[in-house]
Scaffold this active site. Structure first.
Site, PDB file in Angstrom:
ATOM      1  N   ASP A  21       2.942  -1.341  -4.505  1.00 21.34           N
ATOM      2  CA  ASP A  21       1.603  -1.891  -4.748  1.00 21.34           C
ATOM      3  C   ASP A  21       1.127  -2.718  -3.547  1.00 21.34           C
ATOM      4  O   ASP A  21       1.935  -3.279  -2.805  1.00 21.34           O
ATOM      5  CB  ASP A  21       1.651  -2.772  -6.014  1.00 21.34           C
ATOM      6  CG  ASP A  21       0.261  -3.025  -6.579  1.00 21.34           C
ATOM      7  OD1 ASP A  21      -0.695  -2.328  -6.182  1.00 21.34           O
ATOM      8  OD2 ASP A  21       0.131  -3.932  -7.420  1.00 21.34           O
ATOM      9  N   GLY A  22      -0.192  -2.769  -3.389  1.00 20.40           N
ATOM     10  CA  GLY A  22      -0.784  -3.631  -2.364  1.00 20.40           C
ATOM     11  C   GLY A  22      -1.401  -2.916  -1.181  1.00 20.40           C
ATOM     12  O   GLY A  22      -1.775  -3.566  -0.192  1.00 20.40           O
ATOM     13  N   HIS A  38      -3.274   3.239   2.152  1.00 20.07           N
ATOM     14  CA  HIS A  38      -2.458   4.326   1.586  1.00 20.07           C
ATOM     15  C   HIS A  38      -1.780   5.113   2.711  1.00 20.07           C
ATOM     16  O   HIS A  38      -0.612   5.468   2.607  1.00 20.07           O
ATOM     17  CB  HIS A  38      -3.332   5.266   0.747  1.00 20.07           C
ATOM     18  CG  HIS A  38      -3.973   4.605  -0.446  1.00 20.07           C
ATOM     19  ND1 HIS A  38      -3.298   3.719  -1.254  1.00 20.07           N
ATOM     20  CD2 HIS A  38      -5.241   4.693  -0.967  1.00 20.07           C
ATOM     21  CE1 HIS A  38      -4.110   3.300  -2.217  1.00 20.07           C
ATOM     22  NE2 HIS A  38      -5.298   3.863  -2.063  1.00 20.07           N
ATOM     23  N   LEU A 132      20.666  11.699  -1.802  1.00 21.16           N
ATOM     24  CA  LEU A 132      19.711  10.944  -2.617  1.00 21.16           C
ATOM     25  C   LEU A 132      18.759  11.888  -3.355  1.00 21.16           C
ATOM     26  O   LEU A 132      18.325  12.896  -2.794  1.00 21.16           O
ATOM     27  CB  LEU A 132      18.892  10.037  -1.673  1.00 21.16           C
ATOM     28  CG  LEU A 132      17.705   9.298  -2.276  1.00 21.16           C
ATOM     29  CD1 LEU A 132      18.167   8.153  -3.170  1.00 21.16           C
ATOM     30  CD2 LEU A 132      16.791   8.747  -1.175  1.00 21.16           C
TER      31      LEU A 132
HETATM   32  C1  IPE Z   1       0.559   0.552 -10.269  1.00 18.23           C
HETATM   33  O1  IPE Z   1      -0.298  -0.015  -9.337  1.00 18.23           O
HETATM   34  C2  IPE Z   1       0.597   2.035 -10.092  1.00 18.23           C
HETATM   35  C3  IPE Z   1       1.208   2.476  -8.844  1.00 18.23           C
HETATM   36  C4  IPE Z   1       1.820   1.742  -7.978  1.00 18.23           C
HETATM   37  C5  IPE Z   1       1.128   3.896  -8.603  1.00 18.23           C
HETATM   38  P1  IPE Z   1      -1.793  -0.419  -9.732  1.00 18.23           P
HETATM   39  O2  IPE Z   1      -2.362  -1.144  -8.581  1.00 18.23           O
HETATM   40  O3  IPE Z   1      -2.540   0.768 -10.213  1.00 18.23           O
HETATM   41  O4  IPE Z   1      -1.528  -1.388 -10.969  1.00 18.23           O
HETATM   42  P2  IPE Z   1      -2.473  -2.411 -11.725  1.00 18.23           P
HETATM   43  O5  IPE Z   1      -3.572  -1.611 -12.355  1.00 18.23           O
HETATM   44  O6  IPE Z   1      -2.995  -3.403 -10.734  1.00 18.23           O
HETATM   45  O7  IPE Z   1      -1.573  -3.054 -12.738  1.00 18.23           O
HETATM   46  C1  IPE Z   2      -0.795   0.911  -4.539  1.00 15.54           C
HETATM   47  O1  IPE Z   2      -1.692   0.144  -3.864  1.00 15.54           O
HETATM   48  C2  IPE Z   2      -1.086   2.393  -4.429  1.00 15.54           C
HETATM   49  C3  IPE Z   2      -1.526   3.018  -5.684  1.00 15.54           C
HETATM   50  C4  IPE Z   2      -1.660   2.424  -6.826  1.00 15.54           C
HETATM   51  C5  IPE Z   2      -1.857   4.423  -5.636  1.00 15.54           C
HETATM   52  P1  IPE Z   2      -3.114  -0.219  -4.453  1.00 15.54           P
HETATM   53  O2  IPE Z   2      -4.065   0.868  -4.108  1.00 15.54           O
HETATM   54  O3  IPE Z   2      -3.010  -0.520  -5.909  1.00 15.54           O
HETATM   55  O4  IPE Z   2      -3.501  -1.535  -3.655  1.00 15.54           O
HETATM   56  P2  IPE Z   2      -4.046  -2.899  -4.226  1.00 15.54           P
HETATM   57  O5  IPE Z   2      -3.170  -3.313  -5.353  1.00 15.54           O
HETATM   58  O6  IPE Z   2      -5.444  -2.643  -4.697  1.00 15.54           O
HETATM   59  O7  IPE Z   2      -3.993  -3.853  -3.073  1.00 15.54           O
HETATM   60 MG    MG Z   3      -2.572  -2.181  -6.963  1.00 10.10          MG
END
Ligand code: IPE
Ligand code: IPE
Ligand code: MG
Length: 247
Positions: A21-22, A38, A132
């Protein structure tokens, strides 16, 4: 001393799951579009897959796209699907050299046809690899997975092939997408969010949870090793007392 050197070899988890995430926030730091984040997330995946293989993790499950992520703007969803296909095309040779097998969990049929085809191609190419297993969670949500399992079990009961009394934890395990893998001992989430977001709810019943503020595109194998070191210093009691674990 690096975190890798600190690892206790016989206590490396067999299965590590990561909520990556992030990416969007990482891109925003540079005034860029979310897609930029991404794209850079792929470098983190490469490093973590390499690191997991180096230390003998057997299963690495990466949450790459959730059922809920379909609700994102179409441009972003399209970019993510394109990136997935690109990454698989680019990395399959390297994965094969590194003896990495590929598997997917989630509602694969809901993915665009060309993504499904690319995944099948790569899974097939890597099917004899014995190192793996990289598990991509795509169009995945845990409630979807559990409901699918329950429906299939109900079907078996209706057909008289199973009795309600046959339904136990082991049976449920067999009906989940993860049937062939052990439950993750460790679940990592990046970006400082402290939630599970519909990921592996059944399988993480007793997992150790590790949250790091690092944004996914900045995460590298050394961060994975740090998380595993932290995991190795925890006492996993499974309901028992500390005293019972010693004796
Ligand atoms: C969770 O991340 C899903 C993935 C990492 C693929 P999100 O960014 O979509 O999660 P929420 O909605 O903030 O909880
Ligand atoms: C995780 O990063 C990737 C996916 C959920 C596909 P995010 O796209 O959720 O990035 P943030 O959380 O908005 O920073
Ligand atoms: Mg996110």
């Amino acid at each position: 001393m690096s975190f890798k050197d600190k690892l206790i070899e016989n206590k490396v988890p067999k299965h590590v799951a990561i909520i990556m995430d992030g990416n969007g926030r990482w891109a925003a730091q540079f005034g860029n579009e979310r897609t930029f984040g991404h794209e850079h997330g792929v470098e983190a995946v490469r490093s973590v897959v390499e690191g997991a293989g180096e230390i003998g993790v057997k299963y690495l499950t990466l949450y790459a796209f959730s059922t809920e992520n379909w609700a994102r703007p179409k441009d972003e969803v399209d970019a993510l699907m394109g990136l997935l296909v690109q990454a698989i095309s680019d990395e399959t040779d390297e994965l094969q050299k590194s003896n990495v097998r590929l598997q997917v969990i989630g509602d694969v049929k809901s993915l665009p046809q060309h993504v499904q085809e690319k995944l099948s191609w790569s899974i097939d190419r890597l099917k004899t690899c014995t190192g793996l297993t990289l598990v991509l969670a795509l169009s995945y949500s845990s409630k979807w997975e559990i409901l699918e399992a329950v429906k299939r079990i109900a079907e078996q009961v209706k057909l008289g092939k199973l009795e309600p009394s046959d339904i136990d934890t082991d049976l449920m395990d067999c009906f989940l997408n993860t049937s062939e893998m052990p439950d993750p001992e460790l679940l990592i989430r990046t970006s400082g969010e402290c939630r599970i977001s519909n990921f592996l709810l059944w399988q993480i019943a007793y997992s150790e949870l590790y949250f790091t503020p690092k944004l996914w595109p900045d995460f590298r194998k050394e961060d994975l090793f740090e998380a595993i070191c932290d995991f190795q210093n925890r006492e996993r009691r499974f309901g028992k007392t500390s005293q019972q674990l010693i004796s």
